[in-house]
Scaffold this motif. Sequence first.
Motif: not given
Length: 173
Positions: A20-44
């Motif tokens: 569920a967490a991964i499915m939610d992550l990839f259906t968010q309105d974030l682009s792959l670039d946004d996801l790659a540049n998201l601070p590691l702590k925030d993503l964790a």
Amino acid sequence: MQYPKKELREAEGSTTVFSAAIMDLFTQDLSLDDLANLPLKDLAEWLQSKGRGRFKDPEGLAKTIQRAVRSSYRLDQVMSESIDMILGILVREIRSLEKAVKDCDQGIEDLVQTVPEYQCLTSIPGVGPVYAAGLLAEIGQIERFPDQTSLAKYAGLTWPKHQSGRHEAENTP
């Protein structure tokens, strides 16, 4: 390079791409670039909140996801939008099927609650409601078996004897 699915599965605090967490992550309105540049702590932290604290190493999982995103092949905008649309449809379909399975499991459990053998079967460790219902459906009325040996044979839990005269084989298929 490992494929992201395999890398996610083998990562510390592993998960599946269908969690569920991964499915939610990839259906968010974030682009792959946004996801790659998201601070590691925030993503964790996001993963840990969506995963309800189940991940052993959310930072390691976040690193794995960001590494997979960074090493993925980028598509042009038109292709990316159509793929995002298709993936969104597939995610909704998966969620719909998961809900249908839950509803079916609940319906099975509701049906067998009144069967006395059900309580006995579910008291066995590892036998849950659906498995117990399957056993009951297969066996039917247990009274039709004269003894436990007959039931075991019916269920395929006994091995046929291989003997000739007084010799009985030790190895059976």
